[in-house]
Design a protein around this motif. Sequence first.
Motif, PDB file in Angstrom:
ATOM      1  N   GLN A 212      12.373  35.548  -1.469  1.00 37.08           N
ATOM      2  CA  GLN A 212      13.371  34.636  -0.904  1.00 37.08           C
ATOM      3  C   GLN A 212      14.064  35.195   0.331  1.00 37.08           C
ATOM      4  O   GLN A 212      14.845  34.483   0.971  1.00 37.08           O
ATOM      5  CB  GLN A 212      14.435  34.299  -1.965  1.00 37.08           C
ATOM      6  CG  GLN A 212      13.906  33.950  -3.342  1.00 37.08           C
ATOM      7  CD  GLN A 212      13.012  32.718  -3.380  1.00 37.08           C
ATOM      8  OE1 GLN A 212      12.351  32.369  -2.397  1.00 37.08           O
ATOM      9  NE2 GLN A 212      12.973  32.049  -4.519  1.00 37.08           N
ATOM     10  N   TYR A 213      13.784  36.431   0.699  1.00 38.30           N
ATOM     11  CA  TYR A 213      14.548  37.080   1.761  1.00 38.30           C
ATOM     12  C   TYR A 213      14.312  36.449   3.133  1.00 38.30           C
ATOM     13  O   TYR A 213      15.228  36.337   3.949  1.00 38.30           O
ATOM     14  CB  TYR A 213      14.222  38.576   1.814  1.00 38.30           C
ATOM     15  CG  TYR A 213      15.403  39.415   2.223  1.00 38.30           C
ATOM     16  CD1 TYR A 213      16.268  39.920   1.254  1.00 38.30           C
ATOM     17  CD2 TYR A 213      15.660  39.713   3.553  1.00 38.30           C
ATOM     18  CE1 TYR A 213      17.368  40.690   1.607  1.00 38.30           C
ATOM     19  CE2 TYR A 213      16.757  40.484   3.903  1.00 38.30           C
ATOM     20  CZ  TYR A 213      17.607  40.964   2.934  1.00 38.30           C
ATOM     21  OH  TYR A 213      18.695  41.719   3.293  1.00 38.30           O
TER      22      TYR A 213
ATOM     23  N   ALA B 246      11.115  43.946   6.460  1.00 39.53           N
ATOM     24  CA  ALA B 246      11.310  45.195   7.199  1.00 39.53           C
ATOM     25  C   ALA B 246      12.164  44.998   8.446  1.00 39.53           C
ATOM     26  O   ALA B 246      12.848  45.928   8.895  1.00 39.53           O
ATOM     27  CB  ALA B 246       9.961  45.803   7.570  1.00 39.53           C
ATOM     28  N   GLU B 247      12.143  43.786   9.011  1.00 37.59           N
ATOM     29  CA  GLU B 247      12.955  43.512  10.187  1.00 37.59           C
ATOM     30  C   GLU B 247      14.451  43.614   9.894  1.00 37.59           C
ATOM     31  O   GLU B 247      15.263  43.757  10.809  1.00 37.59           O
ATOM     32  CB  GLU B 247      12.631  42.108  10.729  1.00 37.59           C
ATOM     33  CG  GLU B 247      11.187  41.926  11.186  1.00 37.59           C
ATOM     34  CD  GLU B 247      10.839  42.848  12.345  1.00 37.59           C
ATOM     35  OE1 GLU B 247      11.665  42.956  13.284  1.00 37.59           O
ATOM     36  OE2 GLU B 247       9.755  43.467  12.315  1.00 37.59           O
TER      37      GLU B 247
ATOM     38  N   THR C 217       0.378  43.899   1.707  1.00 35.94           N
ATOM     39  CA  THR C 217      -0.548  44.909   1.200  1.00 35.94           C
ATOM     40  C   THR C 217       0.202  46.131   0.694  1.00 35.94           C
ATOM     41  O   THR C 217       1.399  46.299   0.940  1.00 35.94           O
ATOM     42  CB  THR C 217      -1.505  45.356   2.311  1.00 35.94           C
ATOM     43  OG1 THR C 217      -0.747  46.063   3.327  1.00 35.94           O
ATOM     44  CG2 THR C 217      -2.226  44.166   2.947  1.00 35.94           C
ATOM     45  N   MET C 218      -0.530  47.003   0.016  1.00 37.27           N
ATOM     46  CA  MET C 218       0.050  48.272  -0.421  1.00 37.27           C
ATOM     47  C   MET C 218       0.570  49.059   0.778  1.00 37.27           C
ATOM     48  O   MET C 218       1.650  49.661   0.726  1.00 37.27           O
ATOM     49  CB  MET C 218      -0.991  49.091  -1.187  1.00 37.27           C
ATOM     50  CG  MET C 218      -0.502  50.462  -1.638  1.00 37.27           C
ATOM     51  SD  MET C 218       0.808  50.385  -2.889  1.00 37.27           S
ATOM     52  CE  MET C 218      -0.172  49.960  -4.338  1.00 37.27           C
ATOM     53  N   GLN C 219      -0.171  49.055   1.865  1.00 36.72           N
ATOM     54  CA  GLN C 219       0.273  49.784   3.053  1.00 36.72           C
ATOM     55  C   GLN C 219       1.568  49.191   3.611  1.00 36.72           C
ATOM     56  O   GLN C 219       2.441  49.930   4.075  1.00 36.72           O
ATOM     57  CB  GLN C 219      -0.813  49.774   4.125  1.00 36.72           C
ATOM     58  CG  GLN C 219      -0.486  50.666   5.323  1.00 36.72           C
ATOM     59  CD  GLN C 219      -0.259  52.116   4.929  1.00 36.72           C
ATOM     60  OE1 GLN C 219      -1.110  52.723   4.267  1.00 36.72           O
ATOM     61  NE2 GLN C 219       0.876  52.671   5.335  1.00 36.72           N
ATOM     62  N   ASP C 220       1.697  47.876   3.554  1.00 38.97           N
ATOM     63  CA  ASP C 220       2.944  47.243   4.013  1.00 38.97           C
ATOM     64  C   ASP C 220       4.124  47.737   3.191  1.00 38.97           C
ATOM     65  O   ASP C 220       5.201  48.018   3.736  1.00 38.97           O
ATOM     66  CB  ASP C 220       2.849  45.719   3.893  1.00 38.97           C
ATOM     67  CG  ASP C 220       1.820  45.104   4.822  1.00 38.97           C
ATOM     68  OD1 ASP C 220       1.498  45.733   5.850  1.00 38.97           O
ATOM     69  OD2 ASP C 220       1.344  43.990   4.510  1.00 38.97           O
TER      70      ASP C 220
ATOM     71  N   ALA D 212      12.541  53.128   5.185  1.00 39.24           N
ATOM     72  CA  ALA D 212      13.821  53.268   4.482  1.00 39.24           C
ATOM     73  C   ALA D 212      14.224  54.738   4.416  1.00 39.24           C
ATOM     74  O   ALA D 212      15.390  55.089   4.649  1.00 39.24           O
ATOM     75  CB  ALA D 212      13.721  52.675   3.081  1.00 39.24           C
ATOM     76  N   HIS D 213      13.275  55.609   4.108  1.00 41.16           N
ATOM     77  CA  HIS D 213      13.560  57.044   4.058  1.00 41.16           C
ATOM     78  C   HIS D 213      14.045  57.557   5.414  1.00 41.16           C
ATOM     79  O   HIS D 213      14.989  58.361   5.490  1.00 41.16           O
ATOM     80  CB  HIS D 213      12.316  57.813   3.615  1.00 41.16           C
ATOM     81  CG  HIS D 213      11.999  57.642   2.161  1.00 41.16           C
ATOM     82  ND1 HIS D 213      10.800  58.043   1.609  1.00 41.16           N
ATOM     83  CD2 HIS D 213      12.714  57.107   1.139  1.00 41.16           C
ATOM     84  CE1 HIS D 213      10.794  57.778   0.311  1.00 41.16           C
ATOM     85  NE2 HIS D 213      11.944  57.195   0.012  1.00 41.16           N
ATOM     86  N   LYS D 214      13.414  57.110   6.471  1.00 40.22           N
ATOM     87  CA  LYS D 214      13.823  57.536   7.813  1.00 40.22           C
ATOM     88  C   LYS D 214      15.256  57.101   8.121  1.00 40.22           C
ATOM     89  O   LYS D 214      15.953  57.741   8.907  1.00 40.22           O
ATOM     90  CB  LYS D 214      12.877  56.959   8.861  1.00 40.22           C
ATOM     91  CG  LYS D 214      11.471  57.539   8.831  1.00 40.22           C
ATOM     92  CD  LYS D 214      10.557  56.821   9.816  1.00 40.22           C
ATOM     93  CE  LYS D 214       9.130  57.324   9.722  1.00 40.22           C
ATOM     94  NZ  LYS D 214       8.214  56.562  10.624  1.00 40.22           N
TER      95      LYS D 214
END
Length: 449
Positions: free
Chosen positions: A49-50, A60-61, A109-112, A120-122
């Motif tokens: 829903q985001y 991610a945006e 995907t898993m990579q996404d 997030a870590h960065k």
Amino acid sequence: MRLLYFILPFLLVSSACTSTSQSSEEDPVEVSYPERAKDMVIYEVNIRQYTPEGTFNAFAEHLPRLEELGVDILWIMPIQPIGEKNRKGGLGSYYSIKDYTAVNPEFGTMQDFKNIVDEAHKRGMIVILDWVANHTAFDHAWTEKEGYHNTDSLGNVTWPEGTDWTDVADLNYDNKDMQSEMIDALRFWVKEADVDGYRCDVAGFVPMEFWNRAKDSLDVDKDLFMLAEWDEPKMHEDAFHMTYGWGLHHYMNEVAKGHKNADSLKSFVSKDYERYPEDAIRMNFTTNHDENSWNGTVFERFGDGHQAYAVFAFTVQGMPLIYSGQEAGLDKRLAFFEKDTIDWGEVKYQDFYAFLIDLKKNNPALYNGEYGGKPEFVDVGNPMVIAYTREKEGNRVDVIINLSGKNQSVSIPESWDFSDVFSGGKVSASITELQPYQYFVGSKSAGNE
């Protein structure tokens, strides 16, 4: 734009990665949970829903904005493929897991997903994944394995007893082989995607013996943060650092309805401290995915007082939660089994929540669990007004909140004389009445005497 004018001048320990301090030999000393989470704030992410796209990449945006907001923990609702057999609605429930070690292709995907975790870590955030250990989808491969699920008198796999969760198959925790496979699945996401912990769905439906076994096994791989969706002290025996403050949340709803008063909240919080171990972190909130979809928005439940109750949840104890869209003034119940996008046209409460987060991080009196001060309640002569002080090592916060929609008379203690961090106005015994849902917060740091 973050509101920083009241920030107190002492050094904060970063929650971006494992916190360290320097010994006399300059060797880093690792700080583990729960201490590492002492000043953290958690944010629940509903990928479907985001955004209009409902994908990892579209979400991610928003990471730069969430970094600006100041949240530390991203709790991401289940991302695995959703079962089709007995599915509810058009898209089904996130909590009907068809494959524990795969990604829902609707999300990407898993990579996404791994890219989100890395980014997030960065940005100084950790990521915990929602984990559904109590049940699977009816078309999960384990339903074909003997003894992996509970069955009825005819031998048919059944849904959890006493629920209407007809789209999910109840797992049998007497089966040690199943337990081992579940732990392997938990380890998969730590190894494959570097997740930092788990939010464990209906954790009390699963034996503590399993959770303790799982945590002990996973600790070998990484220091993980564990949140139980359950409100019982036993969850803190070993496996969990944080538990849901369901009880306090329900009391807040009842006060907002006029069925209870602020005095009942004082009593509840005091008993909560007696019931739970000192190092337990309690998670408090005015909304989450369950509350929003099934019981109503914060505007339905708290009306014009939604900010006053948020101030209470942020300052009384424990770690506060922000749900997807809460900072945008989410004013609709998001459909649970269908696509129903959050409107981000105006993020009208971003500054409000950023302000509360800054306040929390910059005053140790508001830290989580044993690292913060225990609230000492103050009698102001009105059962609809709650007032308390939290102190820790010379740091102090004073809070007074009118939890009703009417003017309320108060008798503020002579010892209270502070500037409100929201308005800058003076608060003292000269104030004898609070406006509907009015609140004042005073903050004093040991480093700012």
